[in-house]
Design an enzyme around this catalytic site. Sequence first.
Site: not given
Ligand code: SF4
Length: 378
Positions: A91, A131, A48, A54, A219, A149
Amino acid sequence: MSQPQSAWIDDTRQRSAFRRRLLAWYRKHRRDLPWRRRDDPYAVWLSEVMLQQTRVETARGYFERFLERFPTLTDLAVADEEDVLKAWEGLGYYSRARNLHRAARTVVEDHGGALPDTYEGLIGLPGVGPYTAAAVSSIAFDRPHPALDGNVMRVFSRLLRIEADPRRTSTRADMVRAGEALMPRSGAGDLNQALMELGARVCAPAQPRCTDCPVADWCRALAELEDPSVLPMRPVRKQRPHLQVTAGIIRRAGKVLIAKRPPGGMLAGLWEFPGGKQEPGESLADCLRREIHEELEITIDVEEEVASVEHEYTHLSITLHAFAARYRSGRARAVGCSAFEWIDADHLSDFPIPRADHLVLEALGASGTSLQNLINRE
Ligand code: SF4
């Protein structure tokens, strides 16, 4: 920014369905990475830390070599800082290595050599932020903390249509709340890694592959925006300053001078060809003479420029001009550096040196010169 208005994240059944779909995809598509093969909290922590700033492909080789060199946390704790920096060489972001080393010492001294197994215990260690504490506590100890992240924040920005700068504390707090709601009772590490993997491989910054996305049904950016890649909001970047920096390949009696950078600053603890940044109105040769005198109290004869390389850091970029030079007079003292040494050319590889100095050596090689040739001059 108020709490994200995404009905599904507040719905237990929707969250379960989301997790199932994402984890099924992850099991099938997860990359076989060296740190995923090891059941060792120290290795999880190391990976991590390495993966901050990186790329995975770069970190792979470093990870394996580092563990060969320091197989256990105790081996790391008792090592010299210079050996740790040497293993980290190339690194970049060397404060990560110094903090890792300090934290290993703290773990040995204060925790009997066992990495703390809670978020709160981990975040008390040098260099461990929210994180890293969340990632290590979830992956190594199955604690339900969301690890945000850059990849995960991008995924959350799009899934939940968060239209505020993710660097703002309030935006981040919204994402933490969403992540906490998503955490399962067990298997938080897999869920975090699945979100990271999704961000790295499907929900890419510029061109998200929404048709291949296992969680596209959830989404909001895909459903409501013409182009989901407009999220996350990107702050306007400030122009980075660009500096002209000199370095002297200073020879004396068949040896070359290297200096160790002072503690606390940029590239602390690394060794380099000494020099520094050009002041307004100063020629590069005058800059080098002045810097060497300020740093080591010696005078030098500056000869021709033998290499010029470009290098970028987080907050600035430089052109590094390397000059051949010859020691003239004075008794060297480490005034503006923490140590110096006159070494044989073939001993340079024993020291951790910054990337820009490596680039100088490569440029010398490409021009048909070598460090040895420069040192052998009269
Ligand atoms: Fe990302 Fe597209 Fe998946 Fe939405 S539908 S989380 S924008 S890859």
